[in-house]
Design a protein around this motif. Structure first.
Motif, PDB file in Angstrom:
ATOM      1  N   ARG A   1       0.863  -1.109  -0.049  1.00 15.15           N
ATOM      2  CA  ARG A   1       0.266   0.025   0.119  1.00 15.15           C
ATOM      3  C   ARG A   1       0.786   1.202   0.030  1.00 15.15           C
ATOM      4  NH1 ARG A   1      -4.483   0.314   4.509  1.00 15.15           N
ATOM      5  NH2 ARG A   1      -5.305  -1.421   3.219  1.00 15.15           N
ATOM      6  N   TYR A   2       1.867   1.238   0.927  1.00 11.98           N
ATOM      7  CA  TYR A   2       2.838   2.479   0.999  1.00 11.98           C
ATOM      8  C   TYR A   2       3.996   2.348   0.126  1.00 11.98           C
ATOM      9  CZ  TYR A   2      -0.278   3.675   4.866  1.00 11.98           C
ATOM     10  OH  TYR A   2      -1.468   3.887   5.661  1.00 11.98           O
ATOM     11  N   SER A  67       2.124  -5.372   3.144  1.00 10.14           N
ATOM     12  CA  SER A  67       2.528  -3.867   3.046  1.00 10.14           C
ATOM     13  C   SER A  67       3.014  -3.593   4.385  1.00 10.14           C
ATOM     14  CB  SER A  67       1.131  -3.245   2.683  1.00 10.14           C
ATOM     15  OG  SER A  67       0.377  -3.348   3.817  1.00 10.14           O
ATOM     16  N   TYR A  68       3.262  -2.179   4.361  1.00  9.32           N
ATOM     17  CA  TYR A  68       3.790  -1.671   5.589  1.00  9.32           C
ATOM     18  C   TYR A  68       2.798  -1.969   6.837  1.00  9.32           C
ATOM     19  CZ  TYR A  68       4.457   1.996   9.143  1.00  9.32           C
ATOM     20  OH  TYR A  68       4.751   2.597  10.415  1.00  9.32           O
ATOM     21  N   ASP A  69       1.622  -2.128   6.435  1.00 15.10           N
ATOM     22  CA  ASP A  69       0.638  -2.239   7.636  1.00 15.10           C
ATOM     23  C   ASP A  69       1.008  -3.772   8.220  1.00 15.10           C
ATOM     24  OD1 ASP A  69      -0.591  -0.031   7.178  1.00 15.10           O
ATOM     25  OD2 ASP A  69      -2.489  -0.882   6.093  1.00 15.10           O
ATOM     26  N   SER A  70       1.429  -4.504   7.345  1.00 11.39           N
ATOM     27  CA  SER A  70       1.772  -6.093   7.831  1.00 11.39           C
ATOM     28  C   SER A  70       2.521  -5.920   9.101  1.00 11.39           C
ATOM     29  CB  SER A  70       2.450  -6.656   6.931  1.00 11.39           C
ATOM     30  OG  SER A  70       1.429  -6.916   5.569  1.00 11.39           O
ATOM     31  N   LEU A  72       2.282  -4.150  11.608  1.00 10.11           N
ATOM     32  CA  LEU A  72       1.363  -3.757  12.797  1.00 10.11           C
ATOM     33  C   LEU A  72       1.675  -2.650  13.724  1.00 10.11           C
ATOM     34  CD1 LEU A  72      -0.296  -6.985  14.154  1.00 10.11           C
ATOM     35  CD2 LEU A  72      -1.081  -5.589  12.397  1.00 10.11           C
ATOM     36  N   ASN A  74       1.294   0.410  13.046  1.00  8.11           N
ATOM     37  CA  ASN A  74       0.377   1.313  13.159  1.00  8.11           C
ATOM     38  C   ASN A  74      -0.979   0.781  13.328  1.00  8.11           C
ATOM     39  OD1 ASN A  74       0.326  -0.055  10.782  1.00  8.11           O
ATOM     40  ND2 ASN A  74      -0.537   1.438   9.604  1.00  8.11           N
ATOM     41  N   HIS A  75      -0.879  -0.198  14.166  1.00  9.59           N
ATOM     42  CA  HIS A  75      -1.988  -0.986  14.587  1.00  9.59           C
ATOM     43  C   HIS A  75      -3.464  -0.322  14.925  1.00  9.59           C
ATOM     44  CE1 HIS A  75      -4.787  -3.469  17.275  1.00  9.59           C
ATOM     45  NE2 HIS A  75      -4.594  -4.384  16.465  1.00  9.59           N
ATOM     46  N   SER A  76      -3.157   0.622  15.971  1.00 10.69           N
ATOM     47  CA  SER A  76      -4.169   1.648  16.214  1.00 10.69           C
ATOM     48  C   SER A  76      -3.734   2.599  17.376  1.00 10.69           C
ATOM     49  CB  SER A  76      -5.162   0.689  17.080  1.00 10.69           C
ATOM     50  OG  SER A  76      -4.849   0.191  18.178  1.00 10.69           O
ATOM     51  N   HIS A 131      -4.898 -10.088   8.939  1.00 15.21           N
ATOM     52  CA  HIS A 131      -4.992  -9.201  10.247  1.00 15.21           C
ATOM     53  C   HIS A 131      -6.292  -8.545  10.309  1.00 15.21           C
ATOM     54  CE1 HIS A 131      -0.282  -9.069  10.030  1.00 15.21           C
ATOM     55  NE2 HIS A 131      -0.621  -9.496  11.121  1.00 15.21           N
ATOM     56  N   ARG A 132      -6.879  -8.448   9.344  1.00 14.58           N
ATOM     57  CA  ARG A 132      -8.295  -7.910   9.507  1.00 14.58           C
ATOM     58  C   ARG A 132      -9.466  -8.757   9.417  1.00 14.58           C
ATOM     59  NH1 ARG A 132      -7.687  -2.237   9.348  1.00 14.58           N
ATOM     60  NH2 ARG A 132      -5.943  -1.406   8.490  1.00 14.58           N
TER      61      ARG A 132
END
Length: 210
Positions: A1-2, A67-70, A72, A74-76, A131-132
């Protein structure tokens, strides 16, 4: 994504942090004999490995979602606040804190068990893991009931729960231990029933039997 740039920087950053604290741990454990430095180093090592393994497991078993989200990282916002508060408690209590080695050993054991179970769950689930929570069933997905899933219904959540409270036992953070225990329990008490409702809709016959 990033893009690869952000993924590369995240990986580089985690590697540097992990390397620095691995050296600190060895120096403190073997030569300095400073229990506070030892426990802090182990905590950062565990944290770095957790995020690295989240990315690695996605790369191995579900590379199309990588992606970068993998990581985690930036989990929350709540997760970020929890990490900051844990660090603040550790350093604020540092002048008078005397680490209890038995508590730290239990914490380290929970971290190792939690991380191992979570990684094994992701490996067993393979491409079915995400993850989601998935809201729509894909044709390639199937209900995983073998391996670690024949013993635990939600092994990835089991692993994360005990990993999280184990980190606070390792740091000997009494306030954050109970805060993490409460927050993690409530998070999964809300997430698990929702996920199970979606699984029942995906597998109306298989999941009740499982």
């Amino acid at each position: 994504r990033y893009g690869l740039g952000r993924v590369g920087l995240a990986g580089l950053g985690l590697g540097i942090v992990l390397g620095i604290h691995l050296v600190l741990f060895l120096q403190s454990f073997l030569f300095w004999k400073l229990p506070q430095v030892t426990s802090w180093s182990l905590y950062i090592i565990a944290l770095s490995l957790f995020h690295t393994l989240e990315f690695l497991s996605t790369a191995l078993y579900k590379w199309e979602d990588l992606s970068y989200d993998s990581f985690l990282l930036n989990h929350s916002k709540a997760y970020g606040v929890a990490m900051i508060v844990a660090c603040l408690e550790f350093f604020c209590e540092l002048p008078w804190k005397r680490p209890n080695q038995r508590i730290q050993f239990v914490g380290l054991l929970l971290i190792l068990i939690g991380q191992s179970v979570r990684f094994l769950a992701m490996a067993t689930c393979g491409s079915n893991f995400a993850h989601r929570i998935m809201l729509q069933k894909q044709s390639s997905h199937h209900l995983v009931t073998y391996g670690i899933y024949s013993i635990l219904r939600h092994p990835a959540y089991f692993g994360w729960f005990y990993w999280s409270i184990g980190t606070q036992l390792l740091l000997c953070n009494p306030i954050c231990f109970f805060a993490y225990l409460y927050a993690s329990w409530n998070f999964f008490a809300d997430r698990i029933p929702f996920e199970e409702r979606t699984l029942l809709s995906f597998y109306p016959h298989e999941y009740p039997k499982y």
